[in-house]
Structures are given as C-alpha cells and as structure tokens.
Design a protein around this motif. Structure first.
Motif, PDB file in Angstrom:
ATOM      1  N   GLU A  12     -49.527  -7.649  -1.071  1.00 15.62           N
ATOM      2  CA  GLU A  12     -49.257  -7.220  -2.772  1.00 15.62           C
ATOM      3  C   GLU A  12     -48.259  -7.192  -2.782  1.00 15.62           C
ATOM      4  O   GLU A  12     -47.613  -7.005  -4.046  1.00 15.62           O
ATOM      5  CB  GLU A  12     -50.409  -6.707  -3.201  1.00 15.62           C
ATOM      6  CG  GLU A  12     -50.072  -4.825  -2.357  1.00 15.62           C
ATOM      7  CD  GLU A  12     -51.330  -4.992  -1.504  1.00 15.62           C
ATOM      8  OE1 GLU A  12     -51.718  -5.988  -0.020  1.00 15.62           O
ATOM      9  OE2 GLU A  12     -52.368  -3.819  -0.870  1.00 15.62           O
ATOM     10  N   LYS A  15     -46.003 -10.001  -3.484  1.00 16.25           N
ATOM     11  CA  LYS A  15     -46.496 -11.568  -4.201  1.00 16.25           C
ATOM     12  C   LYS A  15     -45.352 -11.607  -5.218  1.00 16.25           C
ATOM     13  O   LYS A  15     -45.250 -13.126  -5.348  1.00 16.25           O
ATOM     14  CB  LYS A  15     -47.333 -10.520  -4.506  1.00 16.25           C
ATOM     15  CG  LYS A  15     -48.465 -11.822  -4.360  1.00 16.25           C
ATOM     16  CD  LYS A  15     -49.892 -11.358  -4.504  1.00 16.25           C
ATOM     17  CE  LYS A  15     -51.098 -12.792  -4.747  1.00 16.25           C
ATOM     18  NZ  LYS A  15     -51.773 -12.382  -3.896  1.00 16.25           N
ATOM     19  N   ASP A  16     -45.145 -10.905  -5.672  1.00 14.30           N
ATOM     20  CA  ASP A  16     -44.249 -11.507  -7.123  1.00 14.30           C
ATOM     21  C   ASP A  16     -43.085 -11.153  -7.259  1.00 14.30           C
ATOM     22  O   ASP A  16     -41.855 -11.453  -7.991  1.00 14.30           O
ATOM     23  CB  ASP A  16     -44.892 -10.392  -8.762  1.00 14.30           C
ATOM     24  CG  ASP A  16     -45.958 -11.306  -8.463  1.00 14.30           C
ATOM     25  OD1 ASP A  16     -46.712 -12.040  -8.859  1.00 14.30           O
ATOM     26  OD2 ASP A  16     -46.836 -10.082  -8.582  1.00 14.30           O
ATOM     27  N   ASN A  75     -47.307 -16.900   1.100  1.00 16.98           N
ATOM     28  CA  ASN A  75     -46.485 -16.518  -0.663  1.00 16.98           C
ATOM     29  C   ASN A  75     -44.911 -16.463  -0.868  1.00 16.98           C
ATOM     30  O   ASN A  75     -45.090 -17.584  -1.382  1.00 16.98           O
ATOM     31  CB  ASN A  75     -47.050 -14.867  -0.368  1.00 16.98           C
ATOM     32  CG  ASN A  75     -48.549 -14.348  -0.736  1.00 16.98           C
ATOM     33  OD1 ASN A  75     -49.712 -15.906  -0.953  1.00 16.98           O
ATOM     34  ND2 ASN A  75     -49.020 -13.437  -0.463  1.00 16.98           N
ATOM     35  N   ARG A  79     -44.421 -19.945  -3.426  1.00 22.02           N
ATOM     36  CA  ARG A  79     -43.566 -19.737  -4.325  1.00 22.02           C
ATOM     37  C   ARG A  79     -42.423 -20.807  -4.288  1.00 22.02           C
ATOM     38  O   ARG A  79     -42.347 -21.538  -5.190  1.00 22.02           O
ATOM     39  CB  ARG A  79     -43.246 -17.966  -4.009  1.00 22.02           C
ATOM     40  CG  ARG A  79     -44.178 -17.377  -4.912  1.00 22.02           C
ATOM     41  CD  ARG A  79     -43.195 -15.482  -4.527  1.00 22.02           C
ATOM     42  NE  ARG A  79     -42.029 -15.169  -5.062  1.00 22.02           N
ATOM     43  CZ  ARG A  79     -42.020 -14.739  -6.495  1.00 22.02           C
ATOM     44  NH1 ARG A  79     -43.233 -14.977  -6.721  1.00 22.02           N
ATOM     45  NH2 ARG A  79     -41.265 -14.588  -7.138  1.00 22.02           N
ATOM     46  N   ALA A 110     -52.789 -19.915  -0.743  1.00 24.22           N
ATOM     47  CA  ALA A 110     -51.041 -19.080  -1.192  1.00 24.22           C
ATOM     48  C   ALA A 110     -50.848 -20.179  -2.182  1.00 24.22           C
ATOM     49  O   ALA A 110     -50.554 -20.021  -3.459  1.00 24.22           O
ATOM     50  CB  ALA A 110     -50.429 -18.849  -0.790  1.00 24.22           C
TER      51      ALA A 110
END
Ligand SMILES: [Zn+2]
Length: 235
Positions: A12, A15-16, A75, A79, A110
C-alpha cells in the motif's frame, strides 16, 4: 537495505507512486536476484549453464517468491501499462510457466482484468508451448505478461500457442508487459507488432568463452548458482 527490511515493505505504500528503477534493482540485489559486471576488466563475470560467458545475471523468482514484492512490482507494471494504454480494454492476461505465472496473476489483478491464464510447456517439443484448457471468446482482448525477456523465443512461443490453440482469432493488445527486459542488444522496442513495456531494462550479452573479451583480459568467470560470493564479492 537488508533482506529483513525488504520483507517488511508494504504494497500500500507504493500504490500511488512510480518506484525508481534504482530502488527496484536494490530489492533485486538484496534478494541475490541480480548482478551486473562493473565494466572493470579485472572483475569476475558470469559463466552460464550453457558454458557461455555473460556480463549479467537475473533470477526473478528470487524476488517474486516474496508476496509483497510480487504485489508491489505487479502494481508498478499495471501503472505503466495504464500509462501507455489508458483506455485499452484488457479482458485476459496470459503468462508463461514457471516464474511468470504468479507475476502475471498479480498483474491481472492489479489491472482489473477478468481472467488470468498461462500456457504450458509442450513436453514433446522443446521450446514449444500449448494452449488447450480454455478458450478466449471472440472479441475479448489479451495482454501478454512475462517476468523476463531475453530473446523473443518464449515470448513468441506463447503467442503462437494461443493463436493456434484458440478456436477463434485472438485479439492481442498492442503491448507486452515485462518485469525484466534484458536483450543482448539495446534498444529493442518491439517484438513483432507489439511494443515492450518493461519495468527494468538492461543489456545482458552472452558469448562463447573463446570470443569473450573479459576472459581474454584475465577476468575470472563463475557460475552464479554455486559461486555467488566469488562472483559478487558478497559474503
Ligand atoms: Zn568470459
């Protein structure tokens, strides 16, 4: 960074963000999954199982066996795929055995794909793959994910197997996703008509010992699996 710290990384937290290649390579290094020759002629180099010499070594399984690293890297892959194909519908993700199966599965999740499947090795023909257990309905789209690409051999065997084994034509999306792209020469941007989206890219060559510049200049060679410490200088 230690292995204990890598084992504690939380998906987590990544993640971004886009994780820099240097950070991912650090994780590979800590897991003893990666080594590249320094460029200094006196440093040792890799002896492959085939007997050839090489300037680099990757073993993705040593990283992907950790569920947290597999999830973080999957992930990151998703992306990047969404960056290149923001609006492409991706119904299926297909990978190849063995190390690519769990990674492909994590990438499929994902991406929000509907189905993950993998080809099988054909026991009767070396290098050939089979697609016989499921069928992709017409109109559904397919993304191929690999954990490692050295040459196009496995990559093409997967596509050929699915194209041959599926009753209706297969609608491949225009890119292939790969965790580690390590072709013998760079740049390589396309395999056939599909572009490459990679997280890590390194030029890794392999030559016969008789043609090896490092051997010719007195660099020692070691097999990574049995002489990791001598090769890498790690204790
Ligand atoms: Zn050599």
């Amino acid at each position: 960074m230690t292995l204990k710290e890598v084992e504690r990384l939380r998906p987590e937290d990544f993640k971004d963000i886009n994780v820099p290649i240097s950070t991912m390579l650090k994780w590979f290094d800590v897991c003893d999954a990666y080594w590249m020759h320094s460029g200094k002629i006196e440093d040792p180099h890799v002896e492959l199982t085939s007997g050839k010499c090489s300037n680099g070594f990757f073993d993705c399984l040593r990283v992907l066996k950790y569920l947290n690293l597999s999830e973080i890297l999957a992930n990151q892959m998703a992306r990047k795929i969404r960056f290149y194909m923001p609006n492409e519908k991706i119904d299926w993700v297909i990978g190849s055995p063995m190390a690519g199966i769990t990674f492909g599965h994590d990438v499929a999740r994902a991406l929000g794909a509907k189905i993950f499947m993998f080809t099988e090795k054909d026991p009767s023909q070396n290098g050939k793959m089979l697609w016989k257990r499921v069928q992709i309905p017409e109109g559904e789209t397919v993304l191929q994910i690999e954990e490692l690409i050295t040459t196009s051999t496995t990559l093409n065997a997967v596509k050929e197997a699915v194209d041959e084994g599926n009753y209706s034509p297969v609608n491949w999306v225009p890119f292939i996703g790969v965790l580690v792209h390590r072709p013998p020469e760079l740049p390589v941007s396309y395999y056939g008509d599909r572009g490459v989206i990679s997280l890590i890219e390194k030029r890794v060559w392999a030559v016969e010992a008789s043609e090896c510049e490092l051997c010719a200049n007195g660099s020692q060679r070691f097999r990574p699996k049995t002489h990791w410490a001598e090769l890498t200088g790690k204790r």
